[in-house]
Design a protein around this motif. Structure first.
Motif, PDB file in Angstrom:
ATOM      1  N   TYR A  84       0.864  -1.329  -0.015  1.00  0.00           N
ATOM      2  CA  TYR A  84       0.025  -0.070  -0.065  1.00  0.00           C
ATOM      3  C   TYR A  84       0.669   1.473   0.098  1.00  0.00           C
ATOM      4  N   PHE A  85       0.205   2.335  -0.440  1.00  0.00           N
ATOM      5  CA  PHE A  85       0.802   3.702  -0.375  1.00  0.00           C
ATOM      6  C   PHE A  85      -0.184   4.624   0.345  1.00  0.00           C
ATOM      7  N   VAL A  86       0.240   5.580   1.149  1.00  0.00           N
ATOM      8  CA  VAL A  86      -0.553   6.510   1.763  1.00  0.00           C
ATOM      9  C   VAL A  86      -0.298   7.834   1.527  1.00  0.00           C
ATOM     10  N   GLN A  87      -1.313   8.485   1.260  1.00  0.00           N
ATOM     11  CA  GLN A  87      -1.377   9.966   0.803  1.00  0.00           C
ATOM     12  C   GLN A  87      -1.891  10.971   1.725  1.00  0.00           C
ATOM     13  N   ALA A  88      -1.416  11.995   2.384  1.00  0.00           N
ATOM     14  CA  ALA A  88      -2.060  12.762   3.229  1.00  0.00           C
ATOM     15  C   ALA A  88      -2.359  14.134   2.472  1.00  0.00           C
ATOM     16  N   SER A  89      -3.466  14.831   2.676  1.00  0.00           N
ATOM     17  CA  SER A  89      -3.748  16.051   1.929  1.00  0.00           C
ATOM     18  C   SER A  89      -2.798  17.118   2.630  1.00  0.00           C
ATOM     19  N   SER A  90      -2.458  18.120   1.815  1.00  0.00           N
ATOM     20  CA  SER A  90      -1.632  19.399   2.270  1.00  0.00           C
ATOM     21  C   SER A  90      -2.533  20.160   3.071  1.00  0.00           C
ATOM     22  N   ASN A  91      -3.969  19.952   3.131  1.00  0.00           N
ATOM     23  CA  ASN A  91      -4.866  20.608   4.005  1.00  0.00           C
ATOM     24  C   ASN A  91      -5.305  20.152   5.284  1.00  0.00           C
ATOM     25  N   ASP A  92      -4.455  18.918   5.451  1.00  0.00           N
ATOM     26  CA  ASP A  92      -4.702  18.020   6.894  1.00  0.00           C
ATOM     27  C   ASP A  92      -4.422  18.922   8.014  1.00  0.00           C
ATOM     28  N   PHE A 116      -5.601   5.702   1.629  1.00  0.00           N
ATOM     29  CA  PHE A 116      -4.501   4.533   1.763  1.00  0.00           C
ATOM     30  C   PHE A 116      -5.185   3.540   0.417  1.00  0.00           C
ATOM     31  N   SER A 117      -3.990   3.475  -0.401  1.00  0.00           N
ATOM     32  CA  SER A 117      -4.369   2.583  -1.625  1.00  0.00           C
ATOM     33  C   SER A 117      -3.823   1.204  -1.453  1.00  0.00           C
ATOM     34  N   ILE A 118      -4.624   0.125  -1.355  1.00  0.00           N
ATOM     35  CA  ILE A 118      -4.061  -1.027  -0.981  1.00  0.00           C
ATOM     36  C   ILE A 118      -4.006  -1.542  -2.398  1.00  0.00           C
ATOM     37  N   ASN A 119      -2.685  -2.109  -2.701  1.00  0.00           N
ATOM     38  CA  ASN A 119      -2.642  -2.754  -4.061  1.00  0.00           C
ATOM     39  C   ASN A 119      -2.074  -4.080  -4.070  1.00  0.00           C
ATOM     40  N   LEU A 120      -2.732  -5.025  -4.519  1.00  0.00           N
ATOM     41  CA  LEU A 120      -2.519  -6.422  -4.280  1.00  0.00           C
ATOM     42  C   LEU A 120      -2.526  -6.985  -5.742  1.00  0.00           C
ATOM     43  N   TYR A 121      -1.805  -7.870  -5.957  1.00  0.00           N
ATOM     44  CA  TYR A 121      -1.505  -8.630  -7.091  1.00  0.00           C
ATOM     45  C   TYR A 121      -1.787 -10.173  -7.157  1.00  0.00           C
ATOM     46  N   MET A 122      -2.361 -10.531  -8.287  1.00  0.00           N
ATOM     47  CA  MET A 122      -2.504 -11.904  -8.367  1.00  0.00           C
ATOM     48  C   MET A 122      -1.175 -12.669  -8.381  1.00  0.00           C
TER      49      MET A 122
END
Length: 166
Positions: free
Chosen positions: A52-60, A97-103
């Motif tokens: 996964y990768f996580v991104q935070a908003s600059s307005n957080d 949170f972008s969860i990226n799984l692969y076969m």
């Protein structure tokens, strides 16, 4: 930087997320993450693991005091940084949170029978870090230039409506 600070001050919650993904991988037996090499080759501006990768908003507004303290004093203790966090200002849209799984099998396409239990596991786990979750299941191959597996056969939510953890 903001997402790394989140991962640092919310270490226990991030461990729950890592354990959730580990359990999904072990129970399914059909999915994997990316390699560390692919992450290093593409780089990025978010907190990233093979799953996964996580991104935070600059307005957080919740993490902003933590960020400000760290920028003034990179040697601030974890306790000081945690104390600076403004939990009451947190909005789930501010942390994605972008969860990226692969076969696992290079010959298999992503299928709903594998994807649905993954979605359910994330929907039902209320101990995950707060934020908005997008779950993606891709075939086995990563697009080298992008470091992503997003293709026409990928299974994911609509890109607007994630799973909210408040």
């Amino acid at each position: 930087m903001r997402t790394a600070l989140y991962a640092y001050i919310k270490e226990d919650e991030f461990k729950v997320l890592d354990k959730q993904i580990e359990e999904i991988i072990n129970l399914s037996g059909e999915v994997v993450g990316t390699t560390v090499e692919s992450i290093e080759n593409v780089g990025g501006n978010a907190y990233e693991t093979p799953y996964y990768f996580v991104q935070a908003s600059s307005n957080d507004e919740a993490i902003q005091p933590v960020y400000d303290l760290y920028m003034k004093n990179p040697d601030a203790s974890k306790e000081e940084l945690t104390d600076a966090y403004q939990e009451e200002l947190f909005a789930p849209d501010d942390l994605t949170f972008s969860i990226n799984l692969y076969m696992k099998d290079p010959k298999k396409e992503p299928v709903q029978e594998v994807y649905n239990p993954i979605m359910i596991a994330f929907e039902e786990n209320d101990d995950l870090p707060k934020g908005q979750y997008f779950i993606n299941l891709h075939d086995h191959y990563v697009i080298k230039k992008a470091g992503s597996g997003n293709k026409e056969n990928s299974l994911s939510q609509d890109g607007i409506h994630g799973i909210y953890k408040k």
